[in-house]
Design a protein around this motif. Structure first.
Motif, short mmCIF file in Angstrom:
data_model
loop_
_atom_site.label_atom_id
_atom_site.label_comp_id
_atom_site.label_asym_id
_atom_site.label_seq_id
_atom_site.Cartn_x
_atom_site.Cartn_y
_atom_site.Cartn_z
N ARG A 28 0.83 -1.21 0.00
CA ARG A 28 0.00 0.00 0.00
C ARG A 28 0.86 1.26 0.00
O ARG A 28 0.44 2.32 -0.49
CB ARG A 28 -0.93 0.00 1.21
N ALA A 29 2.07 1.17 0.53
CA ALA A 29 3.00 2.30 0.52
C ALA A 29 3.74 2.42 -0.81
O ALA A 29 4.66 3.23 -0.94
CB ALA A 29 4.01 2.15 1.66
N GLY A 302 5.85 -3.33 8.84
CA GLY A 302 5.70 -2.75 7.52
C GLY A 302 5.93 -1.26 7.51
O GLY A 302 6.61 -0.72 6.63
N VAL A 303 5.36 -0.57 8.50
CA VAL A 303 5.55 0.88 8.61
C VAL A 303 7.02 1.21 8.91
O VAL A 303 7.59 2.16 8.37
CB VAL A 303 4.63 1.47 9.69
N LEU A 309 13.36 2.93 4.69
CA LEU A 309 13.72 3.18 3.29
C LEU A 309 13.66 4.67 2.97
O LEU A 309 14.52 5.19 2.25
CB LEU A 309 12.80 2.40 2.36
N ALA A 310 12.66 5.37 3.51
CA ALA A 310 12.56 6.81 3.28
C ALA A 310 13.74 7.54 3.89
O ALA A 310 14.34 8.43 3.27
CB ALA A 310 11.24 7.33 3.86
N GLU A 316 21.10 9.34 1.94
CA GLU A 316 22.01 9.20 0.80
C GLU A 316 21.97 10.42 -0.10
O GLU A 316 23.00 10.90 -0.58
CB GLU A 316 21.67 7.94 0.00
N GLN A 317 20.76 10.93 -0.37
CA GLN A 317 20.61 12.01 -1.34
C GLN A 317 20.89 13.39 -0.75
O GLN A 317 21.56 14.22 -1.38
CB GLN A 317 19.20 11.97 -1.93
N LYS A 318 20.38 13.66 0.44
CA LYS A 318 20.46 15.00 0.99
C LYS A 318 21.63 15.25 1.93
O LYS A 318 22.00 16.40 2.17
CB LYS A 318 19.16 15.32 1.76
#
Length: 410
Positions: A28-29, A302-303, A309-310, A316-318
């Motif tokens: 669902r995410a 799951g949450v 992951l978020a 990694e990106q910011k």
């Protein structure tokens, strides 16, 4: 011949109630999710003839029908199912690799939901009557089916004695096979006293199961007296085994922290000691193993996987992925000291805007993100350059020392 490799956001090992719930949340995410199940999707719950204590089904529902609904919902959200055994699980960061005999599946996060399996007696004929043919492992799940019937319980620990007392509310007769001498059980004193006072309980001392007999269903348990070797045939409508459970964690030994019995140790958000690896349901250390608690674990896991992951992507990106040096301010919005320093951070951001990037991390919401920088208290700073942490400044009341570090790297 080289194995094919497939890539996923989340890999879930085990398709019982916990694994299916985790799959529903991940799907669902909009996470690319795969679920592995080596036997029957739904796990042990599928062998329960009727579940009467799962919320939302006041008339009860069979375990297999309930699990079919779980599976249908997971597939609705795009979860891939792989009905095969896992050969190996490499759970190191950042990529985790789940290997089957034909392929490797690479995932960013793994949720272990491999469950447990009841310990069996090893007696003759046992395999023929497991689960829905007369041998059960859950009194809460199956007691109603045996209303007005005769039941045998095997075991003498807390679970055996307490579940036997529960069964007396339904069955007309409950006999307990106990390996110990008369009057000795392994249960707590309160349960022991209550059991001995229960007129519907009958203890058969110094016995173990020798053989299970019947046609389509179990109708007789042959006990053996361990002192006299006497065989004691007992006619029954069903038998409950409460001699312990074995966690299905063999392939994870030496990789994640476990207790002495082999159950995986987690925190309240289902995290193991390995980053990006979670454990849910019967496979983890917990006090109650039921479908309802498995669903709760699966939802939390799951949450938690989604959040992991978020945070990983953001980290990694910011933070680590910038070309220029990055100043990370870890703060807590409800702390007055942190709020006062924020104004100075904004001034630094403006002053050095051509030379550094400033990022803030809210430790009230994302403490684990700060922990990736080895920071566990606020207010604190970390200075990152070329994917490495140059320095950290903690317990700071002003940004003067932070500015000195900025000058060093620019």
């Amino acid at each position: 011949m080289e194995k094919k490799r497939e890539y996923y956001d989340v890999a879930i090992i085990g398709g019982g109630a916990a694994g299916l719930t985790a799959a529903i949340y991940c799907g669902r995410a909009r996470l690319k999710t795969i679920l592995f199940e080596k036997a029957l999707t739904g796990g042990l719950a599928t062998y329960t003839s009727e579940i009467e204590n799962y919320p939302g089904f006041p008339e009860g529902i069979s375990g297999i029908n309930l699990m079919k609904l779980f599976e249908k919902q997971a597939k609705k959200f795009g979860v891939d199912f792989k009905l095969t055994a896992i050969k190996e699980a490499c759970l190191g960061a950042p990529e985790k690799v789940i290997s089957t005999f034909r392929a490797d599946y690479v995932a960013k996060a793994v949720i272990v939901a491999s469950g447990g399996k009841p310990r069996l007696t090893g007696a003759l004929g046992e395999e023929a009557f497991l689960y829905d043919k007369g041998i059960s492992f859950c009194a809460t799940c199956d007691a109603a089916y045996y209303t007005g019937k005769s039941i045998m319980v095997v075991g003498s620990g807390d679970a055996a004695i307490e579940e036997a007392m529960f069964l007396t509310k339904f069955a007309k007769r409950v006999q307990i096979s106990v390996i110990h001498d008369k009057g000795i059980v392994d249960a707590n004193e309160v349960a022991k006293e209550q059991a001995f006072a229960n007129p519907k309980l009958e203890f058969i001392w110094n016995t173990v199961v020798h053989e299970f007999k019947g046609q389509d269903r179990l109708n007789q348990v042959v006990l053996k007296n361990i002192k006299t070797e006497e065989r004691i045939p007992v006619d029954v409508d069903g038998c409950f085994l409460f001699i312990g459970y074995l966690p299905d964690t063999e392939i994870f030994k030496g990789k994640v922290n476990m207790d002495s019995r082999g159950y995986i140790v987690t925190n309240e958000t289902m995290e193991t000691n390995l980053p990006g690896v979670f454990a849910v349901g019967d496979v983890r250390v917990k006090g109650l193993r039921q479908v309802a608690t498995a669903v709760g674990d699966g939802a939390i896991g799951g949450v938690a996987a989604e959040r992991y992951l978020a945070e990983s992507a953001y980290f990694e990106q910011k933070i680590m992925g910038e070309q220029q040096p990055t100043l990370v301010y870890c703060w807590n919005p409800i702390d007055p000291a942190c709020r006062s320093i924020m104004a100075e951070v904004e001034k630094l951001k403006e002053k050095y805007k051509e030379q550094i990037k400033v990022v803030t991390v809210d430790m009230y919401k994302a403490a684990s993100l700060a922990e990736r920088l080895n920071i566990r208290q606020a207010p604190s700073f970390a200075l990152v350059k070329d994917r490495a942490i140059c320095c950290t400044v903690t317990e700071c009341s002003c940004v003067d020392s932070v500015e000195q570090e900025i000058k060093k790297v620019i």
